[in-house]
Design an enzyme around this catalytic site. Structure first.
Site, PDB file in Angstrom:
ATOM      1  N   ASN A 112       0.833  -1.218   0.000  1.00  0.00           N
ATOM      2  CA  ASN A 112       0.000   0.000   0.000  1.00  0.00           C
ATOM      3  C   ASN A 112       0.860   1.258   0.000  1.00  0.00           C
ATOM      4  OD1 ASN A 112      -3.045  -0.340   0.127  1.00  0.00           O
ATOM      5  ND2 ASN A 112      -2.333  -1.971   1.503  1.00  0.00           N
TER       6      ASN A 112
ATOM      7  N   MET B 259       0.999  -2.811  11.999  1.00  0.00           N
ATOM      8  CA  MET B 259       0.284  -3.866  12.717  1.00  0.00           C
ATOM      9  C   MET B 259       0.179  -3.606  14.219  1.00  0.00           C
ATOM     10  SD  MET B 259      -0.623  -5.498  10.167  1.00  0.00           S
ATOM     11  CE  MET B 259      -1.354  -7.001  10.804  1.00  0.00           C
TER      12      MET B 259
ATOM     13  N   HIS C 215      -8.008  -0.756   5.764  1.00  0.00           N
ATOM     14  CA  HIS C 215      -8.345  -2.048   6.375  1.00  0.00           C
ATOM     15  C   HIS C 215      -9.014  -2.927   5.312  1.00  0.00           C
ATOM     16  CE1 HIS C 215      -9.230  -4.824   9.576  1.00  0.00           C
ATOM     17  NE2 HIS C 215     -10.451  -4.952   9.079  1.00  0.00           N
TER      18      HIS C 215
ATOM     19  N   ASP D 103      -9.776   0.038  14.262  1.00  0.00           N
ATOM     20  CA  ASP D 103     -10.405   0.132  12.936  1.00  0.00           C
ATOM     21  C   ASP D 103     -11.776   0.801  13.022  1.00  0.00           C
ATOM     22  OD1 ASP D 103      -8.210  -1.287  11.851  1.00  0.00           O
ATOM     23  OD2 ASP D 103      -9.126  -3.191  12.379  1.00  0.00           O
TER      24      ASP D 103
HETATM   25  C1  GRF Z   1      -3.326  -4.642   3.891  1.00  0.00           C
HETATM   26  O1  GRF Z   1      -4.263  -5.642   3.596  1.00  0.00           O
HETATM   27  C2  GRF Z   1      -3.953  -3.553   4.723  1.00  0.00           C
HETATM   28  O2  GRF Z   1      -5.297  -3.351   4.444  1.00  0.00           O
HETATM   29  C3  GRF Z   1      -3.810  -4.101   6.119  1.00  0.00           C
HETATM   30  O3  GRF Z   1      -2.561  -4.735   6.128  1.00  0.00           O
HETATM   31  C4  GRF Z   1      -2.224  -5.139   4.810  1.00  0.00           C
HETATM   32  C5  GRF Z   1      -0.895  -4.522   4.499  1.00  0.00           C
HETATM   33  O4  GRF Z   1      -0.420  -4.906   3.252  1.00  0.00           O
HETATM   34  N1  GRF Z   1      -3.943  -3.049   7.094  1.00  0.00           N
HETATM   35  P1  GRF Z   1       0.813  -4.119   2.610  1.00  0.00           P
HETATM   36  O5  GRF Z   1       1.965  -4.223   3.638  1.00  0.00           O
HETATM   37  O6  GRF Z   1       0.396  -2.716   2.373  1.00  0.00           O
HETATM   38  O7  GRF Z   1       1.126  -4.887   1.370  1.00  0.00           O
END
Ligand code: GRF
Length: 212
Positions: free
Chosen positions: A20, A96, A115, A151
């Site tokens: 992301n 996380m 999320h 969330d």
């Molecule tokens: C994604 O699915 C996001 O929605 C969640 O954690 C995941 C992270 O994926 N919070 P990335 O590290 O961005 O690939």
């Protein structure tokens, strides 16, 4: 240049692979989030793949391992780095850890999270597995402002994807992730370029008719 505003300095917090973050970075590079620049990529996991990718891109990075620190002290260490980098908006991209009032209070209504579910359904970990186990026919992702809950902040953007018969958790996660990559840049662009306010739980875009 006369009349041109300084870019909004965006900080990224991540713990993992950072797709992301990379999608946001690419969207900014393509000019799809005008007026934004990534000022710092920070992590609680010094060996996070996303952090290494940020370094490869030449971005400023910072990490402080959360292990052995209490949540407040850990966030205060992050906050110092975010302040030094003059971060104004924070985007959680697979970070996380639930934020404490230290960071939430430092960036009031200026923290976004993505999320992988249609909140308020399936908050917390393994949202895609929760959705499959529940048997929903439609899944998706949510970009929301971060508050003190899990969330739970006001929602800025949601995207749906179908749940197909025979979907595995990996297949559904991959389909949702594609929509995450679109939704995050879209939400950030709107927040930075349009007037908006929070009314109750709702993020309202457009001029405030009470102020007109
Ligand atoms: C994604 O699915 C996001 O929605 C969640 O954690 C995941 C992270 O994926 N919070 P990335 O590290 O961005 O690939």
């Amino acid at each position: 240049m006369a009349g041109q505003q300084a870019p909004v300095r965006v900080g990224i917090l991540l713990s993992g692979r950072g797709s992301n973050f990379l999608a946001l970075h690419a969207a900014i590079e393509r000019g799809e989030v005008p007026g934004a620049e990534i000022a710092l990529v920070a992590s609680n996991v010094p060996e996070a793949v996303g952090l290494a990718k940020a370094k490869d891109l030449g971005l400023a990075t910072f990490s402080v391992d959360h292990r052995g620190l209490d949540r407040g002290d850990h966030e205060r260490a992050l906050l110092v780095a975010l302040r030094v980098a003059r971060v104004e908006w924070l985007c959680l991209a697979g970070y996380m850890r639930k934020l404490s009032p230290v960071l939430v209070g430092a960036f009031p209504r200026r923290i976004l999270n993505i999320h992988p579910s249609l909140l308020p359904a399936f908050p917390g970990l393994h949202a895609q597995r929760q959705a499959l186990d529940y048997g929903v026919r439609v899944a998706g992702c949510t970009v929301h402002l971060v508050d003190d809950g899990l969330d739970s902040g006001p929602m800025v953007e949601q995207r749906t994807v179908p749940v197909n018969d025979g979907d595995t958790e990996d297949a559904l996660s991959a389909r949702i992730l594609e929509s995450e990559h679109q939704a995050y840049a879209f939400a950030l662009r709107r927040l930075l370029s349009e007037p908006w306010r929070v009314e109750g739980r709702r993020v309202r875009f457009g001029p405030d008719s009470n102020q007109m």
